[in-house]
Scaffold this active site. Structure first.
Site, PDB file in Angstrom:
ATOM      1  CE  LYS A  51      -3.159  -2.745  -0.215  1.00 42.87           C
ATOM      2  NZ  LYS A  51      -2.075  -3.864  -0.314  1.00 42.87           N
ATOM      3  N   GLY A 176      -0.743 -14.488 -13.195  1.00 42.20           N
ATOM      4  CA  GLY A 176      -1.907 -14.402 -12.248  1.00 42.20           C
ATOM      5  C   GLY A 176      -2.487 -13.126 -12.231  1.00 42.20           C
ATOM      6  CG  LEU A 182      -4.821  -7.649 -11.381  1.00 41.62           C
ATOM      7  CD1 LEU A 182      -6.481  -7.550 -11.385  1.00 41.62           C
ATOM      8  CD2 LEU A 182      -4.343  -7.437 -12.746  1.00 41.62           C
ATOM      9  CG  ASP A 308      -4.096 -16.214   5.391  1.00 43.61           C
ATOM     10  OD1 ASP A 308      -5.051 -15.578   5.316  1.00 43.61           O
ATOM     11  OD2 ASP A 308      -3.013 -15.474   4.733  1.00 43.61           O
ATOM     12  CG  LEU A 315      -9.733 -11.461   2.374  1.00 41.68           C
ATOM     13  CD1 LEU A 315     -11.242 -11.209   2.193  1.00 41.68           C
ATOM     14  CD2 LEU A 315      -8.902 -10.527   1.413  1.00 41.68           C
ATOM     15  CB  ALA A 316      -5.468  -8.871   7.034  1.00 41.52           C
ATOM     16  CG  HIS A 440     -23.838  17.464  -2.757  1.00 38.26           C
ATOM     17  ND1 HIS A 440     -23.587  16.943  -3.744  1.00 38.26           N
ATOM     18  CD2 HIS A 440     -23.604  18.976  -3.060  1.00 38.26           C
ATOM     19  CE1 HIS A 440     -23.481  17.463  -5.133  1.00 38.26           C
ATOM     20  NE2 HIS A 440     -23.387  18.596  -4.482  1.00 38.26           N
TER      21      HIS A 440
END
Length: 461
Positions: A51, A176, A182, A308, A315-316, A440
């Site tokens: 990240k 992959g 990705l 895991d 997923l963490a 908004h």
């Protein structure tokens, strides 16, 4: 010989959260970790460092592509790869030291070393044996390699190696088209690398909503990523510091790709080496996962497992939920994880997020549903921020209007999805979201518009 109520094996997101929660619930707790730092794969060589690089390269992209459009003039920044790596390492250090602080604050003992379980109720670390009424295995996962492809850590790398390449490659082949491939492919594409993604299946992000897959691939292709789908990699040859990737497509024709670096991102598998599970008689599944019941207990009394290394998405945050839940169970309370409301996020730009059922799953189950969709092109904030690619789609039961799933491609999708997660946790209808006032201008208005589209129609569509 030291004695504990609970010993947790592994300090990743599942393990450290479990240890802290056990301690908070009054249990004398220790956590075994063999790395030099706490946090497991996620904080050290996974979620957090990736990240950091995604954030840095996203800002680079903004500077090159959008600054001038906003009147921000000047020379576009160049990349100092060593400094970017230093920033990444500093980010890791801040997070791992934070876990160490939390252990001290909550009086969790860190037993340094690699664990084995010689018998129920005992954990061996080095030459020392520690007693525990309960043992929680949170040993995580490791990279799953591809048959015929050998990782050399130099030219052919896994995700850990891709995070710390000595230089930015000119050409990168990613094997992959899942989350890891990705995300890291996006990082290097923004840095100027020619990136080609090779995927065995006919669509990227296997298992996600088909409409998301198609739109997401178009967006990534527009950003410069190339895709070879329906391709089975046969092998990778390395010579003179270069790689040649051989693959076959559905019509059985063969082809090759040349690259400076090959990233093998074909998934992960449970990591339980050295624990002694076979000798203990702990049951495992055909996929190598530790078998557990509804309370995360194994078939051996006193031994639980989470994260895991058991069934479910790797997923963490899934591991964290299980860590808190099993701590509650061990403290005599009721632990619960709603596996139907676990979001998944891909942290590219734009982000992709999903929760609950896909349209394909609902059709397969014969469930009558309705879909409300809203494009970010209709969102004022997104247009102002050059972030109008993508959409929000909400799936609701045809009769009851109860939300069954949601899928987002767009800005801050990983944050927007949680409004829908909370709604699903409370059994809300799409109309409940539609009637909720949203500030908004915000990206979140797109969620409301998608909920409105499940009824009489969106306003800005």
């Amino acid at each position: 010989m030291s004695s504990y109520d609970v010993i947790v094996i592994g300090s990743g997101p599942g393990g450290y959260v479990c240890a802290i929660r056990c301690a908070q619930l009054g249990l004398k707790t220790a956590c075994v970790e063999g790395r030099e730092t706490l946090g497991g794969t996620c904080l050290n060589i996974g979620c957090i460092p990736s990240k950091a690089l995604l954030h840095a390269t996203e800002l680079l992209h903004e500077a090159h592509e959008n600054f001038a459009k906003m009147g921000l003039m000047g020379d576009a920044p160049s990349v100092d790869w060593d400094k970017m790596q230093a920033y990444k390492r500093d980010t890791i250090g801040q997070n791992t030291k934070g876990i160490e602080f939390l252990f001290k604050k909550n009086k969790v003992d860190w037993i340094k070393g690699w664990a084995s379980i010689p018998e129920p109720g005992r954990v061996k670390v080095g030459d020392e044996v520690h007693e525990a009424r309960h043992i929680v295995i949170a040993s995580g996962s490791e990279v799953s390699t591809l048959k015929g492809v050998e990782l050399d850590g130099d030219v052919v790398v896994d995700s850990e190696g891709a995070l710390s390449l000595p230089r930015i490659p000119e050409k990168l082949v990613v094997i992959g088209a899942g989350v890891i491939g990705l995300e890291l492919g996006s990082v290097y594409s923004r840095l100027g690398t020619d990136v080609t993604v090779v995927e065995y299946l006919d669509a990227i992000t296997p298992g996600m909503d088909a409409e998301v897959q198609k739109q997401f691939q178009k967006i990534l292709a527009k950003q410069g990523l190339k895709f070879v789908l329906g391709a089975a990699v046969q092998g990778v040859e390395v010579a003179d510091g270069k790689a040649r990737v051989a693959y076959r497509v559905r019509d059985d024709s063969g082809a090759t790709l040349e690259a400076d670096t090959v990233l093998v991102a074909t998934g992960r598998r449970p990591y339980t080496d050295g624990l002694g599970l076979e000798a203990l008689g702990v049951k495992v599944t055909e996929r190598g996962q530790i078998a557990t019941d509804g309370h995360w207990a194994t078939n051996i009394d006193g031994i639980h497992a989470i994260g895991d290394c058991i069934a479910g998405p790797m997923l963490a945050h899934k591991a964290e939920d299980e860590g808190m839940a099993v701590a509650e169970v061990l403290a005599g309370k009721h632990g619960h994880v709603n596996y139907g409301v676990i979001p998944a996020v891909i942290y590219t730009h734009p982000e992709v997020a999903s929760v609950g059922a896909t349209e394909e799953q609902l059709k397969q189950d014969g469930r009558a549903y309705k879909a409300g969709k809203f494009s970010f092109m209709g969102n004022g904030r997104a247009k102002a921020n050059f972030a109008a690619d993508g959409f929000v789609k909400i799936l609701a039961d045809q009769e009851t209007d109860r939300i069954l799933g949601a899928h987002i491609v767009g800005p801050m999708a990983g944050d927007l999805i949680h409004e829908i997660c909370v709604a699903m946790e409370f059994g809300a209808a799409a109309q409940d979201l539609a009637l909720t006032c949203h500030a908004h201008p915000t990206y979140s208005e797109a969620v409301r518009e998608a909920a409105l589209a499940c009824g009489d129609g969106a306003i800005h569509a």
